[in-house]
Design a protein around this motif. Structure first.
Motif, PDB file in Angstrom:
ATOM      1  N   PHE A 165      -6.408  -7.004  -9.258  1.00  0.00           N
ATOM      2  CA  PHE A 165      -4.909  -6.754  -9.653  1.00  0.00           C
ATOM      3  C   PHE A 165      -5.134  -5.180 -10.324  1.00  0.00           C
ATOM      4  O   PHE A 165      -5.740  -5.060 -10.967  1.00  0.00           O
ATOM      5  CB  PHE A 165      -4.871  -7.596 -10.999  1.00  0.00           C
ATOM      6  N   THR A 215      -3.415  -1.160 -14.923  1.00  0.00           N
ATOM      7  CA  THR A 215      -3.754   0.016 -15.721  1.00  0.00           C
ATOM      8  C   THR A 215      -3.716   1.296 -15.064  1.00  0.00           C
ATOM      9  O   THR A 215      -4.130   1.647 -13.888  1.00  0.00           O
ATOM     10  CB  THR A 215      -4.949  -0.383 -16.415  1.00  0.00           C
ATOM     11  N   SER A 238      -2.469  -0.191 -22.757  1.00  0.00           N
ATOM     12  CA  SER A 238      -1.635  -1.201 -23.576  1.00  0.00           C
ATOM     13  C   SER A 238      -0.104  -1.175 -23.272  1.00  0.00           C
ATOM     14  O   SER A 238       0.486  -2.244 -23.170  1.00  0.00           O
ATOM     15  CB  SER A 238      -1.638  -1.173 -25.007  1.00  0.00           C
ATOM     16  N   THR A 264     -11.076  -4.562 -11.928  1.00  0.00           N
ATOM     17  CA  THR A 264     -11.937  -5.434 -11.671  1.00  0.00           C
ATOM     18  C   THR A 264     -12.231  -5.803 -10.143  1.00  0.00           C
ATOM     19  O   THR A 264     -10.982  -6.090  -9.604  1.00  0.00           O
ATOM     20  CB  THR A 264     -11.812  -6.759 -12.405  1.00  0.00           C
ATOM     21  N   LYS A 287     -20.622   0.897 -17.434  1.00  0.00           N
ATOM     22  CA  LYS A 287     -20.330   0.077 -18.652  1.00  0.00           C
ATOM     23  C   LYS A 287     -21.367  -0.326 -19.539  1.00  0.00           C
ATOM     24  O   LYS A 287     -22.448  -0.603 -19.354  1.00  0.00           O
ATOM     25  CB  LYS A 287     -19.203  -1.147 -18.207  1.00  0.00           C
ATOM     26  N   ILE A 306     -15.880  -6.933 -24.105  1.00  0.00           N
ATOM     27  CA  ILE A 306     -14.916  -6.586 -23.125  1.00  0.00           C
ATOM     28  C   ILE A 306     -13.821  -7.502 -23.395  1.00  0.00           C
ATOM     29  O   ILE A 306     -12.639  -7.136 -23.156  1.00  0.00           O
ATOM     30  CB  ILE A 306     -15.392  -6.538 -21.743  1.00  0.00           C
ATOM     31  N   TYR A 315     -10.168  -6.218 -22.572  1.00  0.00           N
ATOM     32  CA  TYR A 315      -9.201  -6.264 -21.227  1.00  0.00           C
ATOM     33  C   TYR A 315      -8.120  -7.312 -21.246  1.00  0.00           C
ATOM     34  O   TYR A 315      -8.329  -8.333 -22.146  1.00  0.00           O
ATOM     35  CB  TYR A 315     -10.226  -6.212 -20.049  1.00  0.00           C
TER      36      TYR A 315
HETATM   37  P1  FAD Z   1      -5.468   1.809 -25.003  1.00  0.00           P
HETATM   38  O1  FAD Z   1      -3.956   1.156 -24.600  1.00  0.00           O
HETATM   39  O2  FAD Z   1      -5.242   3.478 -25.077  1.00  0.00           O
HETATM   40  O3  FAD Z   1      -5.721   1.367 -26.522  1.00  0.00           O
HETATM   41  C1  FAD Z   1      -6.477   2.096 -27.386  1.00  0.00           C
HETATM   42  C2  FAD Z   1      -6.396   1.449 -28.742  1.00  0.00           C
HETATM   43  O4  FAD Z   1      -5.202   1.411 -29.316  1.00  0.00           O
HETATM   44  C3  FAD Z   1      -6.837  -0.012 -28.650  1.00  0.00           C
HETATM   45  O5  FAD Z   1      -7.614  -0.372 -29.780  1.00  0.00           O
HETATM   46  C4  FAD Z   1      -5.459  -0.726 -28.813  1.00  0.00           C
HETATM   47  O6  FAD Z   1      -5.462  -2.038 -29.117  1.00  0.00           O
HETATM   48  C5  FAD Z   1      -4.756   0.252 -29.621  1.00  0.00           C
HETATM   49  N1  FAD Z   1      -3.325   0.094 -29.427  1.00  0.00           N
HETATM   50  C6  FAD Z   1      -2.807   0.473 -28.410  1.00  0.00           C
HETATM   51  N2  FAD Z   1      -1.253   0.219 -28.570  1.00  0.00           N
HETATM   52  C7  FAD Z   1      -1.238  -0.207 -29.612  1.00  0.00           C
HETATM   53  C8  FAD Z   1      -0.052  -0.932 -30.567  1.00  0.00           C
HETATM   54  N3  FAD Z   1       1.118  -0.873 -29.934  1.00  0.00           N
HETATM   55  N4  FAD Z   1      -0.269  -1.530 -31.847  1.00  0.00           N
HETATM   56  C9  FAD Z   1      -1.692  -1.443 -32.189  1.00  0.00           C
HETATM   57  N5  FAD Z   1      -2.585  -1.042 -31.551  1.00  0.00           N
HETATM   58  C10 FAD Z   1      -2.425  -0.368 -30.268  1.00  0.00           C
HETATM   59  N6  FAD Z   1      -6.683  -3.229 -15.773  1.00  0.00           N
HETATM   60  C11 FAD Z   1      -6.076  -3.567 -14.663  1.00  0.00           C
HETATM   61  O7  FAD Z   1      -4.810  -3.660 -14.320  1.00  0.00           O
HETATM   62  N7  FAD Z   1      -6.774  -4.538 -13.724  1.00  0.00           N
HETATM   63  C12 FAD Z   1      -8.148  -5.049 -13.942  1.00  0.00           C
HETATM   64  O8  FAD Z   1      -8.640  -5.655 -13.253  1.00  0.00           O
HETATM   65  C13 FAD Z   1      -8.782  -4.447 -15.029  1.00  0.00           C
HETATM   66  N8  FAD Z   1     -10.222  -4.659 -15.390  1.00  0.00           N
HETATM   67  C14 FAD Z   1     -10.536  -4.151 -16.469  1.00  0.00           C
HETATM   68  C15 FAD Z   1     -12.127  -4.002 -16.487  1.00  0.00           C
HETATM   69  C16 FAD Z   1     -12.757  -3.335 -17.571  1.00  0.00           C
HETATM   70  C17 FAD Z   1     -14.212  -3.533 -17.656  1.00  0.00           C
HETATM   71  C18 FAD Z   1     -12.096  -2.685 -18.338  1.00  0.00           C
HETATM   72  C19 FAD Z   1     -12.936  -1.848 -19.513  1.00  0.00           C
HETATM   73  C20 FAD Z   1     -10.637  -2.580 -18.345  1.00  0.00           C
HETATM   74  C21 FAD Z   1      -9.950  -3.178 -17.298  1.00  0.00           C
HETATM   75  N9  FAD Z   1      -8.572  -3.132 -17.169  1.00  0.00           N
HETATM   76  C22 FAD Z   1      -8.062  -3.380 -15.937  1.00  0.00           C
HETATM   77  C23 FAD Z   1      -7.723  -2.338 -18.024  1.00  0.00           C
HETATM   78  C24 FAD Z   1      -7.618  -3.067 -19.514  1.00  0.00           C
HETATM   79  O9  FAD Z   1      -6.605  -3.915 -19.296  1.00  0.00           O
HETATM   80  C25 FAD Z   1      -7.090  -1.999 -20.429  1.00  0.00           C
HETATM   81  O10 FAD Z   1      -8.341  -1.175 -20.564  1.00  0.00           O
HETATM   82  C26 FAD Z   1      -6.606  -2.382 -21.733  1.00  0.00           C
HETATM   83  O11 FAD Z   1      -5.402  -3.026 -21.443  1.00  0.00           O
HETATM   84  C27 FAD Z   1      -6.383  -1.443 -22.735  1.00  0.00           C
HETATM   85  O12 FAD Z   1      -5.867  -0.068 -22.361  1.00  0.00           O
HETATM   86  P2  FAD Z   1      -6.373   1.067 -22.617  1.00  0.00           P
HETATM   87  O13 FAD Z   1      -7.842   1.169 -22.294  1.00  0.00           O
HETATM   88  O14 FAD Z   1      -5.591   2.245 -22.172  1.00  0.00           O
HETATM   89  O15 FAD Z   1      -6.382   1.259 -24.215  1.00  0.00           O
END
Ligand code: FAD
Ligand code: CAA
Length: 381
Positions: free
Chosen positions: A124, A127, A133, A159, A203, A360, A364
């Protein structure tokens, strides 16, 4: 309310536990160290056991079981290996399920059936480098050209990326539309011209599950690969994540349960001051808290799973389940390392891996902050 599993759910737990203990557990430590995904073991065998499509009707290659059975399966795999747990969760909840929910009959036959049977592995891609987020900030574009879509952009942290054959991807089909509007979902297969793989992440945890970058450079897709209606991709993503959060919550419960059991066994054996440490009230209180927190979180997960199976709205329930279960997993695994003392900090015992894997689950499928945002906005509405 009946706080008892059905005979079928118990059978699934026993079957998956036996498989997980005899086949998955023995290599979990080595795969973690080598950052190695073992597809025949971690996916193909799940297909043979009927787990890769457990919740889908038999006509689509599934086993026709309910969401609690699915939660139990992810929990039992994650109890010994969180990487195997997420492989199943991402495949079933995030790739096969949106095709089941939003796909045409033709798409279900073509893509869902082999996914459910475990012949193809799913992934999927939501991101992006600047849209985590804020999933509505998707920048990848899909522009219509006659009977085709042309995709350009990058997805990160995917993933099973690279190993999966089938991908559900989100891209902006209307450049003028703002935020979550104008996003559409697509089904893309590995090998499509213009679709390649970029960086593989190194990771902290779930190191046996590959996390990869996907790159689309003028990737041409037939019009028939649009999933759901044009412009309604954000809702496809959100509904998919409602289900996915049950999978990750179950993964968190499994990790916590594995760490808790290791801590109990150790507390019975380890002697200090001529006494098994489990006889000290200070240790017993920690074990009591761990057990109570896991059970409370598990009930929230099963409640969300129950509502999903009954066709009731469960967005808030799955957000609460994921929030509670992931924070419980982090607390319990950290405490398990404490109960094992210095040994807990070494790789001789699995609790250090479980503590790394637990982190994690707070990130995620929506960070804990995003789960609070989902729950909070539902309360205010
Ligand atoms: P950011 O959005 O940049 O967040 C950084 C920090 O800010 C966090 O603490 C967050 O909580 C905080 N924050 C952001 N917005 C707000 C708000 N409005 N209010 C308060 N706090 C806030 N994605 C996919 O699409 N498919 C996958 O298969 C997938 N697998 C993954 C597997 C791994 C091992 C990892 C690490 C990530 C994966 N992801 C995947 C992505 C994952 O869903 C995102 O890393 C996650 O949603 C957070 O986004 P970001 O890393 O950009 O963090
Ligand atoms: N079901 C149906 N529709 C929904 C919905 C849901 N659960 N949630 C929101 N919507 C609808 C809203 O009703 C609204 O519709 P209208 O335009 O008709 O009013 C629309 O979607 C936009 O909703 P919001 O205004 O709430 O959207 P937002 O931009 O504020 O974002 C968010 C909401 C909850 C923060 C969302 O962006 C989000 O979930 N972010 C986290 C992303 C995430 O979880 N990524 C996971 C990637 S996968 C992964 O990580 C894989 C893995 O673990 C293995």
């Amino acid at each position: 309310m009946i706080f008892q599993l059905t005979e079928e759910q118990n059978l699934i737990r026993n079957m998956v536990r036996e498989f997980a203990e005899t086949e998955i557990a023995p290599t979990a430590k080595k795969r973690d160290e080598e950052e190695r995904f073992d597809r025949p073991l971690m996916f193909d065998k799940l297909g043979e056991l009927g787990l890769t499509g457990i919740v889908f009707p038999e006509e689509y290659g599934g086993a026709g079981a309910d969401y609690i059975s699915y939660a139990i399966a992810v929990e039992e795999l994650s109890r010994v290996c969180a990487s195997t747990g997420v492989t199943l969760s991402a495949h079933l909840s995030l790739c096969a399920n949106p095709i089941y929910l939003f796909g045409s009959e033709e798409q279900k036959q073509k893509y869902l059936v082999p996914l459910a049977a475990g012949e193809k592995l799913g992934a999927f891609g939501l991101t992006e480098p600047s849209a985590g987020s804020d999933a509505g900030g998707t920048k990848t574009t899909a522009l219509r050209d006659g009977d085709e879509w042309i995709l350009n952009g990058t997805k990160i942290f995917i993933t099973s990326g690279g190993d999966a054959e089938t991908y559900v991807i989100f891209a902006r089909t209307d450049k003028e539309a703002k935020k979550h509007n104008g996003i559409s979902a697509f089904i893309i297969e590995k090998g499509a011209a213009g679709f390649s793989f970029g960086k593989k992440e190194e990771k902290l945890g779930i190191r046996s599950s590959p996390t990869m970058e996907l790159v689309f450079e003028n990737c041409r897709l037939p019009a028939a690969n649009l999933l759901g209606k044009e412009g309604e991709g954000f809702k496809v993503a959100m509904k998919t994540l409602d289900g996915g959060r049950i999978g990750i919550a179950s993964q968190a419960i499994g990790i916590a349960q594995g760490a808790f059991e290791t801590a109990v066994d150790y507390a019975k054996e380890r002697k200090q001051f001529d006494t098994p440490i489990g006889k000290f009230q200070g240790i017993q209180f920690q074990l009591a808290d761990m057990f109570t927190q896991i059970e409370a979180a598990r009930l929230l997960v099963y409640k969300a799973a129950y509502r999903a199976s009954k066709g009731l709205n469960y967005s808030t329930d799955s957000a609460m389940a994921k929030l509670m279960a992931s924070e419980t997993a982090m607390k319990v695994t950290t405490q398990a390392v404490q109960v094992l003392g210095g040994y807990g900090y070494t790789r001789e015992f699995p609790v250090e891996r479980m503590m790394r894997d637990a982190k994690i689950t707070e990130i995620y499928e929506g960070t804990s902050e995003i789960q609070r945002l989902v729950i909070g906005s539902a309360l205010i509405k």
